[in-house]
Scaffold this motif. Structure first.
Motif, PDB file in Angstrom:
ATOM      1  N   MET A 116       0.845  -1.182   0.000  1.00  0.00           N
ATOM      2  CA  MET A 116       0.000   0.000   0.000  1.00  0.00           C
ATOM      3  C   MET A 116       0.887   1.241   0.000  1.00  0.00           C
ATOM      4  O   MET A 116       1.796   1.388   0.806  1.00  0.00           O
ATOM      5  N   ALA A 117       0.637   2.124  -0.927  1.00  0.00           N
ATOM      6  CA  ALA A 117       1.407   3.366  -1.001  1.00  0.00           C
ATOM      7  C   ALA A 117       1.018   4.291   0.147  1.00  0.00           C
ATOM      8  O   ALA A 117      -0.128   4.345   0.567  1.00  0.00           O
ATOM      9  N   ARG A 118       2.016   4.990   0.631  1.00  0.00           N
ATOM     10  CA  ARG A 118       1.795   5.929   1.728  1.00  0.00           C
ATOM     11  C   ARG A 118       1.924   7.348   1.181  1.00  0.00           C
ATOM     12  O   ARG A 118       2.903   8.032   1.412  1.00  0.00           O
ATOM     13  N   SER A 119       0.883   7.753   0.453  1.00  0.00           N
ATOM     14  CA  SER A 119       0.923   9.035  -0.235  1.00  0.00           C
ATOM     15  C   SER A 119       0.664  10.221   0.682  1.00  0.00           C
ATOM     16  O   SER A 119       0.784  11.363   0.262  1.00  0.00           O
ATOM     17  N   ASP A 120       0.348   9.962   1.955  1.00  0.00           N
ATOM     18  CA  ASP A 120       0.125  11.058   2.890  1.00  0.00           C
ATOM     19  C   ASP A 120       1.435  11.608   3.456  1.00  0.00           C
ATOM     20  O   ASP A 120       1.463  12.702   3.993  1.00  0.00           O
ATOM     21  N   LEU A 121       2.529  10.874   3.321  1.00  0.00           N
ATOM     22  CA  LEU A 121       3.821  11.330   3.831  1.00  0.00           C
ATOM     23  C   LEU A 121       4.456  12.325   2.866  1.00  0.00           C
ATOM     24  O   LEU A 121       4.531  12.078   1.668  1.00  0.00           O
ATOM     25  N   GLN A 122       4.875  13.449   3.391  1.00  0.00           N
ATOM     26  CA  GLN A 122       5.552  14.485   2.614  1.00  0.00           C
ATOM     27  C   GLN A 122       6.960  14.660   3.168  1.00  0.00           C
ATOM     28  O   GLN A 122       7.234  14.295   4.310  1.00  0.00           O
ATOM     29  N   CYS A 123       7.851  15.230   2.369  1.00  0.00           N
ATOM     30  CA  CYS A 123       9.188  15.498   2.896  1.00  0.00           C
ATOM     31  C   CYS A 123       9.688  16.849   2.421  1.00  0.00           C
ATOM     32  O   CYS A 123       9.315  17.330   1.356  1.00  0.00           O
ATOM     33  N   TYR A 124      10.537  17.427   3.255  1.00  0.00           N
ATOM     34  CA  TYR A 124      11.157  18.716   2.971  1.00  0.00           C
ATOM     35  C   TYR A 124      12.659  18.519   3.090  1.00  0.00           C
ATOM     36  O   TYR A 124      13.149  18.046   4.115  1.00  0.00           O
ATOM     37  N   THR A 156       4.622  -2.698  -3.040  1.00  0.00           N
ATOM     38  CA  THR A 156       5.283  -1.494  -3.538  1.00  0.00           C
ATOM     39  C   THR A 156       6.788  -1.549  -3.284  1.00  0.00           C
ATOM     40  O   THR A 156       7.271  -2.318  -2.456  1.00  0.00           O
ATOM     41  N   TRP A 157       7.522  -0.691  -3.978  1.00  0.00           N
ATOM     42  CA  TRP A 157       8.986  -0.648  -3.916  1.00  0.00           C
ATOM     43  C   TRP A 157       9.455   0.536  -3.090  1.00  0.00           C
ATOM     44  O   TRP A 157       8.820   1.581  -3.083  1.00  0.00           O
ATOM     45  N   GLU A 158      10.597   0.351  -2.421  1.00  0.00           N
ATOM     46  CA  GLU A 158      11.116   1.402  -1.552  1.00  0.00           C
ATOM     47  C   GLU A 158      12.639   1.368  -1.471  1.00  0.00           C
ATOM     48  O   GLU A 158      13.273   0.387  -1.848  1.00  0.00           O
ATOM     49  N   THR A 159      13.165   2.452  -0.950  1.00  0.00           N
ATOM     50  CA  THR A 159      14.598   2.540  -0.692  1.00  0.00           C
ATOM     51  C   THR A 159      14.938   1.655   0.493  1.00  0.00           C
ATOM     52  O   THR A 159      14.070   1.209   1.229  1.00  0.00           O
ATOM     53  N   GLN A 160      16.224   1.455   0.703  1.00  0.00           N
ATOM     54  CA  GLN A 160      16.671   0.800   1.918  1.00  0.00           C
ATOM     55  C   GLN A 160      16.789   1.890   2.990  1.00  0.00           C
ATOM     56  O   GLN A 160      17.109   3.029   2.688  1.00  0.00           O
ATOM     57  N   GLY A 161      16.545   1.512   4.233  1.00  0.00           N
ATOM     58  CA  GLY A 161      16.668   2.497   5.301  1.00  0.00           C
ATOM     59  C   GLY A 161      15.836   2.111   6.501  1.00  0.00           C
ATOM     60  O   GLY A 161      15.140   1.102   6.502  1.00  0.00           O
ATOM     61  N   ASN A 193       4.837   2.118  -8.780  1.00  0.00           N
ATOM     62  CA  ASN A 193       4.312   1.606  -7.512  1.00  0.00           C
ATOM     63  C   ASN A 193       5.359   1.724  -6.399  1.00  0.00           C
ATOM     64  O   ASN A 193       5.992   0.759  -6.006  1.00  0.00           O
ATOM     65  N   LEU A 194       5.481   2.935  -5.874  1.00  0.00           N
ATOM     66  CA  LEU A 194       6.405   3.234  -4.779  1.00  0.00           C
ATOM     67  C   LEU A 194       5.659   3.279  -3.455  1.00  0.00           C
ATOM     68  O   LEU A 194       4.526   3.773  -3.390  1.00  0.00           O
ATOM     69  N   THR A 195       6.304   2.821  -2.399  1.00  0.00           N
ATOM     70  CA  THR A 195       5.699   2.886  -1.068  1.00  0.00           C
ATOM     71  C   THR A 195       5.493   4.334  -0.642  1.00  0.00           C
ATOM     72  O   THR A 195       4.477   4.667  -0.027  1.00  0.00           O
ATOM     73  N   TYR A 196       6.465   5.199  -0.977  1.00  0.00           N
ATOM     74  CA  TYR A 196       6.400   6.619  -0.598  1.00  0.00           C
ATOM     75  C   TYR A 196       6.467   7.476  -1.867  1.00  0.00           C
ATOM     76  O   TYR A 196       7.508   8.048  -2.193  1.00  0.00           O
ATOM     77  N   PRO A 197       5.357   7.582  -2.599  1.00  0.00           N
ATOM     78  CA  PRO A 197       5.381   8.248  -3.909  1.00  0.00           C
ATOM     79  C   PRO A 197       5.685   9.749  -3.860  1.00  0.00           C
ATOM     80  O   PRO A 197       6.127  10.311  -4.865  1.00  0.00           O
ATOM     81  N   ASN A 198       5.469  10.400  -2.725  1.00  0.00           N
ATOM     82  CA  ASN A 198       5.773  11.827  -2.617  1.00  0.00           C
ATOM     83  C   ASN A 198       7.177  12.089  -2.088  1.00  0.00           C
ATOM     84  O   ASN A 198       7.606  13.238  -2.058  1.00  0.00           O
ATOM     85  N   PRO A 203      10.856   9.928  -5.111  1.00  0.00           N
ATOM     86  CA  PRO A 203      11.380  10.649  -6.285  1.00  0.00           C
ATOM     87  C   PRO A 203      12.214  11.878  -5.903  1.00  0.00           C
ATOM     88  O   PRO A 203      13.235  12.154  -6.552  1.00  0.00           O
ATOM     89  N   ARG A 204      11.820  12.583  -4.873  1.00  0.00           N
ATOM     90  CA  ARG A 204      12.578  13.767  -4.445  1.00  0.00           C
ATOM     91  C   ARG A 204      13.945  13.371  -3.917  1.00  0.00           C
ATOM     92  O   ARG A 204      14.956  13.993  -4.235  1.00  0.00           O
ATOM     93  N   LEU A 205      13.997  12.330  -3.084  1.00  0.00           N
ATOM     94  CA  LEU A 205      15.268  11.911  -2.503  1.00  0.00           C
ATOM     95  C   LEU A 205      16.179  11.305  -3.565  1.00  0.00           C
ATOM     96  O   LEU A 205      17.385  11.563  -3.570  1.00  0.00           O
ATOM     97  N   PHE A 206      15.622  10.509  -4.486  1.00  0.00           N
ATOM     98  CA  PHE A 206      16.444   9.950  -5.561  1.00  0.00           C
ATOM     99  C   PHE A 206      16.918  11.039  -6.515  1.00  0.00           C
ATOM    100  O   PHE A 206      18.014  10.944  -7.065  1.00  0.00           O
ATOM    101  N   GLY A 207      16.125  12.070  -6.702  1.00  0.00           N
ATOM    102  CA  GLY A 207      16.573  13.198  -7.530  1.00  0.00           C
ATOM    103  C   GLY A 207      17.797  13.864  -6.924  1.00  0.00           C
ATOM    104  O   GLY A 207      18.775  14.169  -7.628  1.00  0.00           O
ATOM    105  N   ALA A 208      17.769  14.084  -5.608  1.00  0.00           N
ATOM    106  CA  ALA A 208      18.914  14.684  -4.921  1.00  0.00           C
ATOM    107  C   ALA A 208      20.122  13.754  -4.972  1.00  0.00           C
ATOM    108  O   ALA A 208      21.260  14.204  -5.180  1.00  0.00           O
ATOM    109  N   ALA A 209      19.898  12.447  -4.813  1.00  0.00           N
ATOM    110  CA  ALA A 209      21.003  11.481  -4.876  1.00  0.00           C
ATOM    111  C   ALA A 209      21.584  11.408  -6.284  1.00  0.00           C
ATOM    112  O   ALA A 209      22.804  11.307  -6.454  1.00  0.00           O
ATOM    113  N   ALA A 210      20.726  11.464  -7.292  1.00  0.00           N
ATOM    114  CA  ALA A 210      21.204  11.424  -8.680  1.00  0.00           C
ATOM    115  C   ALA A 210      22.071  12.639  -8.992  1.00  0.00           C
ATOM    116  O   ALA A 210      23.049  12.531  -9.744  1.00  0.00           O
TER     117      ALA A 210
END
Length: 144
Positions: free
Chosen positions: A1-9, A42-47, A122-127, A130-137
């Motif tokens: 189940m995606a957790r689309s309610d989680l946001q990050c700054y 769904t798929w997610e980062t390690q952590g 299908n990401l666990t944390y769709p919001n 992508p933001r964290l992987f963008g910064a890592a990329a």
């Protein structure tokens, strides 16, 4: 189940203290390495949580191994983040891991790992992911 309610700054690395979580954005031979939890599709980062006796980097290395089987990787600091899921929030830190070889997934809460050319839908944390992987990329590209 995606957790689309989680946001990050996103914040500069090392500016949010103390940090409670660590996220690892992992690349192997130019591909994204993600993990799938046994209880989700769904798929997610390690952590995960940083243990009391660990540094954030130690936690990143441990979580990467536990959730992907990767034993050898180069780690680079990316950023800190504030995760917000009202009314809760928590600080975390993000590392880029460039895996040198893939290992066998140890028995853990993760069911499998997979390599992707780009982030799947299908990401666990769709919001967040992508933001964290963008910064890592951005960090990965600066290493080339």
């Amino acid at each position: 189940m995606a957790r689309s309610d989680l946001q990050c700054y996103i914040h500069p690395f090392g500016t949010l203290n103390p940090v409670k979580y660590v996220v690892v954005c992992t690349f192997f031979e130019g591909k994204i390495l993600l993990s799938r939890h046994r209880e989700r599709s769904t798929w997610e980062t390690q952590g995960g949580h940083i243990e009391p006796e660990e540094t954030a980097l130690d936690a990143a290395k441990r979580e990467l191994y536990e959730e992907s089987g990767v034993k050898k990787a180069e780690f680079y600091p990316v950023c800190d983040y504030l995760g917000v899921n009202p009314p809760r929030q928590a600080n975390g830190t993000v590392y880029l891991a460039v895996a040198e070889e893939l290992g066998t997934l140890p028995h853990s809460e993760m069911a499998e790992t997979a390599l992707f050319d780009r982030l799947p839908e299908n990401l666990t944390y769709p919001n967040v992911t992508p933001r964290l992987f963008g910064a890592a990329a951005d960090i990965l590209n600066s290493l080339k």
